[in-house]
Design a protein around this motif. Structure first.
Motif, PDB file in Angstrom:
ATOM      1  N   GLY A  42      24.873  46.854  43.547  1.00 11.93           N
ATOM      2  CA  GLY A  42      25.792  47.070  42.427  1.00 11.93           C
ATOM      3  C   GLY A  42      26.753  48.213  42.741  1.00 11.93           C
ATOM      4  O   GLY A  42      26.452  49.104  43.534  1.00 11.93           O
ATOM      5  N   GLY A  49      29.652  50.770  40.581  1.00 10.71           N
ATOM      6  CA  GLY A  49      30.341  51.157  39.349  1.00 10.71           C
ATOM      7  C   GLY A  49      31.145  52.417  39.607  1.00 10.71           C
ATOM      8  O   GLY A  49      31.308  52.846  40.752  1.00 10.71           O
ATOM      9  N   ASN A 104      30.161  43.022  39.810  1.00 13.31           N
ATOM     10  CA  ASN A 104      30.277  42.739  38.378  1.00 13.31           C
ATOM     11  C   ASN A 104      30.839  43.868  37.530  1.00 13.31           C
ATOM     12  O   ASN A 104      31.515  43.628  36.539  1.00 13.31           O
ATOM     13  CB  ASN A 104      28.868  42.453  37.851  1.00 13.31           C
ATOM     14  CG  ASN A 104      28.842  41.150  37.139  1.00 13.31           C
ATOM     15  OD1 ASN A 104      29.907  40.595  36.872  1.00 13.31           O
ATOM     16  ND2 ASN A 104      27.654  40.647  36.837  1.00 13.31           N
ATOM     17  N   GLU A 105      30.550  45.099  37.913  1.00 16.06           N
ATOM     18  CA  GLU A 105      30.903  46.257  37.084  1.00 16.06           C
ATOM     19  C   GLU A 105      32.285  46.804  37.463  1.00 16.06           C
ATOM     20  O   GLU A 105      32.733  47.819  36.956  1.00 16.06           O
ATOM     21  CB  GLU A 105      29.790  47.295  37.247  1.00 16.06           C
ATOM     22  CG  GLU A 105      29.429  48.146  36.056  1.00 16.06           C
ATOM     23  CD  GLU A 105      29.517  47.501  34.673  1.00 16.06           C
ATOM     24  OE1 GLU A 105      29.095  46.347  34.484  1.00 16.06           O
ATOM     25  OE2 GLU A 105      30.046  48.162  33.774  1.00 16.06           O
ATOM     26  N   ASP A 158      31.514  52.868  32.394  1.00 16.03           N
ATOM     27  CA  ASP A 158      31.195  51.445  32.505  1.00 16.03           C
ATOM     28  C   ASP A 158      32.515  50.675  32.624  1.00 16.03           C
ATOM     29  O   ASP A 158      33.596  51.264  32.575  1.00 16.03           O
ATOM     30  CB  ASP A 158      30.303  50.972  31.349  1.00 16.03           C
ATOM     31  CG  ASP A 158      31.018  50.977  30.009  1.00 16.03           C
ATOM     32  OD1 ASP A 158      32.263  51.052  30.005  1.00 16.03           O
ATOM     33  OD2 ASP A 158      30.337  50.917  28.979  1.00 16.03           O
ATOM     34  N   LYS A 159      32.444  49.372  32.760  1.00 17.06           N
ATOM     35  CA  LYS A 159      33.642  48.585  33.074  1.00 17.06           C
ATOM     36  C   LYS A 159      34.712  48.684  31.978  1.00 17.06           C
ATOM     37  O   LYS A 159      35.912  48.590  32.247  1.00 17.06           O
ATOM     38  CB  LYS A 159      33.215  47.127  33.259  1.00 17.06           C
ATOM     39  CG  LYS A 159      34.224  46.240  33.935  1.00 17.06           C
ATOM     40  CD  LYS A 159      33.589  44.890  34.215  1.00 17.06           C
ATOM     41  CE  LYS A 159      34.455  43.987  35.024  1.00 17.06           C
ATOM     42  NZ  LYS A 159      33.748  42.769  35.427  1.00 17.06           N
TER      43      LYS A 159
END
Ligand SMILES: Cc1cc2nc3c(=O)[nH]c(=O)nc-3n(C[C@H](O)[C@H](O)[C@H](O)COP(=O)(O)OP(=O)(O)OC[C@H]3O[C@@H](n4cnc5c(N)ncnc54)[C@H](O)[C@@H]3O)c2cc1C
Length: 460
Positions: free
Chosen positions: A112, A114, A317-318, A119-120
């Protein structure tokens, strides 16, 4: 972007290591995270395959500069290595004999990424926050904080399924024991699995062609070996490529050998075969296809699926990504490599600008940057990371410069019309002087360049 110092590079394949070499040369601090136990982990899976590009196209310039003082015996630029030889004679010395060694962490799978404290969804101040990479090694979950990230994790470990709709065929996952993906070593390590068996190969690209040729060799030595070539399309000739016109002669030769094999009846060809279901059948496997004309099936001992690869976007994803919805590649690249538009291996060189993402200081490079498109060349990846490293080091001029002439493949089927299509797949970007090095040379010589004169680098 704030000041860039530490750059995380995901993947120690040829492009990830080249990225690290360029970053090091520019005084930055690369940290390469590699999921496998050693560098070149993906390439080791196809170590038996002979490359169609000779050594001269396979070695990055910055990597070569790092290797030179170590007494490295540089290979003959005209010779063609196998994947295994490329790892042994180039990637391993690069990782063990040069300053890069201390920048590589193996058995480190990134799970992952980030932004620290963001957060996103959170925007304000986001671009100033460093990246937080989560990776897994033998000891558990670890964290790396980096100012920039280059994802060069390739696509080898996420092959496309057999199912014609992009989803696994019904029963495909349950039938895994009789299915191999990619290019198994049918003449070497996997010989016993295929000798004397009825084998189907699904796919129309170079991997399928290479495997079919190897199976034909196996059939000459192992009686009872049968081959069925399953094609979703209707025209096997599309897989024969540019033949003698391909400037990568070894790749052209594969197409010619396959054409010869088909012409001599060395294999059974099933065109228009869109796999929908795979199920056990008396110790074998039944592969069924549904199509407008009705259902068809073949029963074989083994199926080799060579339908290409797709990027693993799960661990991204992030992050805020701008990807082409069809190809899953950076948006600006899509028109250059879209197989719906052209089968052109001659993609114009591109770099930091085309690969930029909405997430500043995050780039996807190498094989993964082409998403689901099939025509990636290592040399293209080397130019990508040269430009990205320049951009991250603040040298925008070098980042925008075109420093590469790619071989013309002679396999372009450009369907798009108009002058732009004559320029290695597209016109120059707004602040680049040319679409590629040949275009630049033509312009400097007073000619109009590719986009206007249809000479230079574009399809003739
Ligand atoms: C069979 C075959 C033949 C090819 N022949 C040629 C050729 O002749 N000439 C040419 O120019 N190109 C060729 N290519 C295309 C391409 O140049 C190669 O695939 C090349 O290896 C791509 O380099 P890469 O560094 O982008 O990716 P890879 O070589 O795939 O390296 C990616 C690395 O990332 C690692 N990784 C994956 N996920 C993670 C994660 N989550 N965390 C950490 N690490 C991760 C992998 O283990 C791997 O080591 C060929 C490709 C294939 C499959």
């Amino acid at each position: 972007m704030g000041e860039i110092r530490t750059v995380a590079v995901i993947g120690a394949g040829p492009v990830g290591l080249a990225a690290a070499a360029h970053l090091l040369e520019r005084g930055l601090d690369p940290v390469v995270l590699e999921a496998g136990p050693a560098v070149g982990h993906a390439m080791r899976q196809w170590s038996h395959v002979r490359l169609f590009s000779p050594w001269g196209y396979d070695i990055d310039q910055a990597a070569s500069r790092l290797l030179a003082p170590t007494g490295w015996n540089s290979p003959d630029p005209q010779a063609y290595p196998t994947g295994g030889e490329l790892v042994e004679r180039y990637l391993e010395p690069l990782a063990t004999r040069t300053a890069l060694g201390s920048h590589i962490r193996t058995t480190a799978r990134v799970t992952g990424i980030g932004r620290v404290g963001f957060d996103k969804v959170k925007t304000s101040g986001r671009e100033r926050a460093p990246f937080e990479l989560r990776y897994r090694n033998g000891a558990g979950d670890e964290t790396l904080v980096a100012d920039a990230v280059i994802d060069a994790s390739g696509t080898w470990f996420s092959p496309n399924p057999a199912g014609a709709s992009g989803l696994p065929a019904i029963g495909e996952n349950a039938a895994r024991e009789r299915i191999a993906y990619g290019m198994p070593d049918v003449l070497g390590a996997a010989r016993a699995r295929y000798a004397g068996k009825m084998v189907a190969v699904l796919g129309a690209g170079h991997s399928a062609a290479g495997t079919l040729i190897d199976l034909a060799t196996l059939a000459r030595h192992a009686p009872g070996t049968g081959i069925i070539w399953l094609l979703r399309g209707d025209d096997p000739a599309k897989s024969f490529g540019g033949g003698a016109k391909d400037k990568l002669a070894a790749r052209g030769a594969v197409g010619l050998m396959l054409a010869d094999l088909v012409a001599k009846g060395g294999l059974r060809v099933e065109t228009g075969f869109r796999v929908s279901r795979i199920e056990p059948a008396d110790g074998a496997v039944r592969i069924a296809a549904t199509m407008p004309g009705g259902a068809r099936d073949v029963v074989v001992d083994e199926l080799i699926v060579a339908t290409g690869f797709r990027p693993d976007l799960g661990f991204l994803n992030e992050l805020r990504l701008g990807l082409d919805p069809a190809l899953e590649c950076p948006k600006a690249l899509a028109p250059l490599i879209d197989p719906n538009e052209h089968s052109c291996g001659t993609v114009r060189p591109h770099g930091a600008q085309e690969l930029a993402q909405p997430e500043p200081a995050f780039y996807i490079a190498g094989m993964k940057s082409y998403g689901r498109a099939p025509t990636f060349l290592m040399l293209t990846g080397y130019e990508q990371v040269r430009s990205i490293a320049a951009e991250l080091a603040g040298d925008r001029q070098a980042a925008r410069r075109v420093e590469l002439v790619l071989p013309e493949t002679g396999v372009c089927n450009v369907t798009a019309s108009g002058p732009a299509s004559g320029c290695c797949g597209g016109p120059p970007t707004s602040d680049a002087s040319a679409c590629c090095a040949a275009d630049e040379a033509a312009r400097q010589a007073g000619a109009g360049g590719c986009a206007t004169q249809h000479g230079g680098c574009g399809p003739k």
